[in-house]
Design a protein around this motif. Structure first.
Motif, PDB file in Angstrom:
ATOM      1  N   UNK A   1       0.642  -1.179  -0.020  1.00  0.00           N
ATOM      2  CA  UNK A   1       0.093   0.070   0.142  1.00  0.00           C
ATOM      3  C   UNK A   1       0.869   1.203  -0.080  1.00  0.00           C
ATOM      4  N   UNK A   2       1.962   1.437   1.013  1.00  0.00           N
ATOM      5  CA  UNK A   2       2.854   2.277   0.856  1.00  0.00           C
ATOM      6  C   UNK A   2       3.628   2.606  -0.329  1.00  0.00           C
ATOM      7  N   UNK A   3       3.792   1.365  -0.995  1.00  0.00           N
ATOM      8  CA  UNK A   3       4.922   1.629  -2.220  1.00  0.00           C
ATOM      9  C   UNK A   3       4.142   2.094  -3.243  1.00  0.00           C
ATOM     10  N   UNK A   4       2.921   1.688  -3.447  1.00  0.00           N
ATOM     11  CA  UNK A   4       1.894   2.245  -4.669  1.00  0.00           C
ATOM     12  C   UNK A   4       1.732   3.681  -4.403  1.00  0.00           C
ATOM     13  N   UNK A   5       1.685   4.249  -3.179  1.00  0.00           N
ATOM     14  CA  UNK A   5       1.345   5.596  -3.004  1.00  0.00           C
ATOM     15  C   UNK A   5       2.499   6.482  -3.242  1.00  0.00           C
ATOM     16  N   UNK A   6       3.710   5.799  -2.579  1.00  0.00           N
ATOM     17  CA  UNK A   6       4.968   6.381  -2.803  1.00  0.00           C
ATOM     18  C   UNK A   6       5.481   6.492  -4.036  1.00  0.00           C
ATOM     19  N   UNK A   7       5.258   5.308  -4.838  1.00  0.00           N
ATOM     20  CA  UNK A   7       5.788   5.209  -6.224  1.00  0.00           C
ATOM     21  C   UNK A   7       5.004   6.508  -7.213  1.00  0.00           C
ATOM     22  N   UNK A   8       3.685   6.558  -6.874  1.00  0.00           N
ATOM     23  CA  UNK A   8       3.152   7.563  -7.726  1.00  0.00           C
ATOM     24  C   UNK A   8       3.565   8.868  -7.233  1.00  0.00           C
ATOM     25  N   UNK A   9       3.853   9.176  -5.973  1.00  0.00           N
ATOM     26  CA  UNK A   9       4.184  10.558  -5.729  1.00  0.00           C
ATOM     27  C   UNK A   9       5.586  10.807  -6.206  1.00  0.00           C
ATOM     28  N   UNK A  10       6.616   9.724  -6.221  1.00  0.00           N
ATOM     29  CA  UNK A  10       7.679   9.729  -6.716  1.00  0.00           C
ATOM     30  C   UNK A  10       8.008  10.206  -8.300  1.00  0.00           C
ATOM     31  N   UNK A  11       6.991   9.504  -8.804  1.00  0.00           N
ATOM     32  CA  UNK A  11       6.845   9.634 -10.532  1.00  0.00           C
ATOM     33  C   UNK A  11       6.469  11.214 -10.853  1.00  0.00           C
ATOM     34  N   UNK A  12       5.469  11.484  -9.924  1.00  0.00           N
ATOM     35  CA  UNK A  12       5.058  12.900 -10.305  1.00  0.00           C
ATOM     36  C   UNK A  12       6.381  13.683 -10.132  1.00  0.00           C
ATOM     37  N   UNK A  13       6.967  13.509  -8.793  1.00  0.00           N
ATOM     38  CA  UNK A  13       8.213  14.297  -8.422  1.00  0.00           C
ATOM     39  C   UNK A  13       9.243  14.456  -9.379  1.00  0.00           C
ATOM     40  N   UNK A  14       9.640  13.352 -10.031  1.00  0.00           N
ATOM     41  CA  UNK A  14      10.702  13.211 -10.886  1.00  0.00           C
ATOM     42  C   UNK A  14      10.402  13.907 -12.211  1.00  0.00           C
ATOM     43  N   UNK A  15       9.104  13.665 -12.663  1.00  0.00           N
ATOM     44  CA  UNK A  15       8.731  14.273 -13.921  1.00  0.00           C
ATOM     45  C   UNK A  15       8.760  15.854 -13.910  1.00  0.00           C
ATOM     46  N   UNK A  16       8.052  16.396 -12.746  1.00  0.00           N
ATOM     47  CA  UNK A  16       8.235  17.599 -12.512  1.00  0.00           C
ATOM     48  C   UNK A  16       9.421  18.622 -12.505  1.00  0.00           C
ATOM     49  N   UNK A  17      10.567  17.522 -11.922  1.00  0.00           N
ATOM     50  CA  UNK A  17      11.640  18.217 -11.761  1.00  0.00           C
ATOM     51  C   UNK A  17      12.666  18.099 -12.970  1.00  0.00           C
ATOM     52  N   UNK A  18      12.496  17.158 -13.743  1.00  0.00           N
ATOM     53  CA  UNK A  18      13.141  17.099 -15.120  1.00  0.00           C
ATOM     54  C   UNK A  18      12.596  18.048 -16.086  1.00  0.00           C
ATOM     55  N   UNK A  19      13.925  18.311 -16.725  1.00  0.00           N
ATOM     56  CA  UNK A  19      13.853  19.220 -18.205  1.00  0.00           C
ATOM     57  C   UNK A  19      13.424  18.346 -19.149  1.00  0.00           C
ATOM     58  N   UNK A  20      12.223  18.756 -19.770  1.00  0.00           N
ATOM     59  CA  UNK A  20      11.818  18.139 -20.859  1.00  0.00           C
ATOM     60  C   UNK A  20      11.319  19.191 -21.832  1.00  0.00           C
ATOM     61  N   UNK A  21      11.753  18.758 -23.258  1.00  0.00           N
ATOM     62  CA  UNK A  21      11.316  19.495 -24.356  1.00  0.00           C
ATOM     63  C   UNK A  21      10.774  18.595 -25.422  1.00  0.00           C
ATOM     64  N   UNK A  22       9.455  18.650 -25.815  1.00  0.00           N
ATOM     65  CA  UNK A  22       9.120  17.994 -26.704  1.00  0.00           C
ATOM     66  C   UNK A  22       9.236  18.566 -28.070  1.00  0.00           C
ATOM     67  N   UNK A  23       9.438  18.160 -29.049  1.00  0.00           N
ATOM     68  CA  UNK A  23       9.656  18.589 -30.506  1.00  0.00           C
ATOM     69  C   UNK A  23       8.666  18.049 -31.487  1.00  0.00           C
ATOM     70  N   UNK A  24       7.603  17.460 -31.081  1.00  0.00           N
ATOM     71  CA  UNK A  24       6.422  16.979 -32.140  1.00  0.00           C
ATOM     72  C   UNK A  24       5.650  18.126 -32.481  1.00  0.00           C
TER      73      UNK A  24
END
Length: 433
Positions: free
Chosen positions: A410-433
């Motif tokens: 239970x804690x893993x599922x919650x922590x994983x989703x929070x962590x994925x949002x965090x690393x996505x927000x912190x990453x530099x992403x530039x799409x070129x489509x």
């Protein structure tokens, strides 16, 4: 699928092709692979996006589901590739490597789970238009990502004995051996501190999805097209869960669903979620197990002691015990099992399934109160004595272990989703489509 490459590695061939074309204007112009996204220090190429789109389309078609509009599918696959790329870069920085031998073993295991030989697995991939090398590369990526998550996410999760006991005393804990549910979900995300306008927009989206579900639209199709959950491209399926593994209020909602039913949209800290019950099954733990009280003496071959010398020594020890010498004293003097030698060779009460087959078989064939003949296992040469046998009611230990696993999941599922949002927000992403 080809692995992502550093941006500078793609600039050289592009510059080279420009020079060549400049000197030969009548040469045939061939389409070049191009960058579709920059992710921190890496890139995602059009060929990678096309390959993953093809794989996803194959998977959706096999399930008999209708493909969502290309634009929606393209956005979902791109987001998945971005998240994977971020985690792969983390794995590279952490020095996580998957060797060829380990990867080959993983591919063989996947084939076996599908009831196929490795050659049949390769043929099945080819029939779907997928190469074995691309599938192998994707498995390597998934293994790296899994290890990154274990290091970063799993290591953050701590479960105390107090939490376990409180869980077992709760109503959900008392029902933890009851039913298990196979679930799928659709997630409409909300960022932290979302404005009222964004909240209203997300609410409109999820209510429209819920209306379509009630009207009979396929859940998996809507998940693929609209969900922001990590399993969106799998139709939102998250696998088997017990009610206790789900965060409130889903633990209670799912228990009341019929198979095929969906929950109303529920607001959570991460957004709005709808869950569908795909299947359920009852379950009860096997709570009685056989245990054996056994002691042994182990002698190992070494650089200064040959196999024949080891066997001769064990035979002499066996004869000395037969002649009345104390087993425990001989174990303290001769045994090379550091875990039991100081206890006179005593392994205490042990589950036979925890032992290597050779030891388990000899133990099973030795009556209680008797000594075995010397025998060999991968650890060396042994002589053992069975002191007793019993059937143990291990209900308490099983319940505690299951509670621990459920709380951790239970804690893993919650922590994983929070962590994925965090690393996505912190990453530099530039799409070129």
């Amino acid at each position: 699928m080809k692995s992502t490459k550093k941006l500078t590695k793609h600039l050289r061939p592009l510059l080279l092709s420009t020079l060549l074309l400049g000197g030969a204007v009548h040469a045939e112009v061939r389409p070049l692979d191009r960058v579709v996204a920059i992710v921190d220090n890496d890139v995602i190429m059009q060929s990678q996006l096309d390959q993953r789109l093809h794989e996803v389309e194959q998977t959706i078609s096999k399930r008999g589901a209708q493909l969502p509009p290309r634009e929606q599918l393209n956005a979902q696959v791109m987001e998945r590739l971005i998240l994977e790329n971020i985690q792969l870069q983390m794995g590279e920085r952490a020095g996580i490597r998957i060797g060829d031998e380990e990867l080959s073993q993983a591919m063989s295991t996947i084939a076996q789970r599908n009831g196929l030989t490795l050659e049949q697995f390769k043929a099945a991939l080819a029939r779907d238009g997928l190469s074995f090398d691309d599938a192998r590369e994707q498995v390597r990526r998934e293994m790296i990502i899994s290890r990154v998550r274990q290091r970063v996410v799993a290591d953050r999760i701590q479960i105390s004995d107090h939490e376990v006991q409180n869980f077992l005393a709760s109503d959900l804990g008392k029902l933890q051996l009851s039913e298990e549910f196979r679930l799928a979900n659709i997630t409409i995300p909300l960022p932290d501190g979302a404005s009222p306008e964004k909240i209203q927009a997300a609410e409109r989206d999820v209510l429209e999805i819920y209306r379509q579900l009630r009207a009979g639209t396929d859940f998996a199709q809507l998940a693929i097209a609209r969900s922001a959950g990590e399993t969106a491209l799998e139709g939102g399926e998250i696998g088997w869960r017990k009610a206790a593994q789900l965060p409130p209020p889903f633990d209670g909602l799912v228990s009341r669903l019929s198979v095929g039913g969906v929950t109303e949209p529920v607001r959570t800290p991460g957004g709005y979620i709808i869950i569908k019950l795909l299947e359920k099954r009852g379950g009860s733990a096997h709570q009685v197990r056989d245990e054996v009280h056994v002691r042994h003496i182990l002698i190992k071959p070494s650089e200064i002691r040959s196999e024949a010398e080891v066997r001769a020594l064990v035979e002499r020890i066996y004869e000395r015990i037969q002649n009345g010498e104390d087993f425990a004293e001989l174990a303290k003097s001769f045994s090379e099992d550091p875990g039991s030698a100081l206890n006179g060779g005593d392994l205490n009460w042990i589950d036979p399934n925890a032992l290597v087959p050779e030891f388990r078989e000899m133990m099973a064939n030795t009556p209680a109160g008797q000594l075995s003949r010397p025998f060999k296992t991968p650890f060396g040469w042994h002589v053992l004595e069975v002191l007793g046998r019993r059937a143990t009611d291990s209900s308490t230990q099983i319940r505690e272990q299951q509670a621990l696993n459920m709380l951790r999941n239970r804690k893993y599922d919650e922590e994983l989703q929070s962590w994925l949002r965090q690393i996505r927000d912190e990453a530099y992403v530039e799409t070129k489509l």
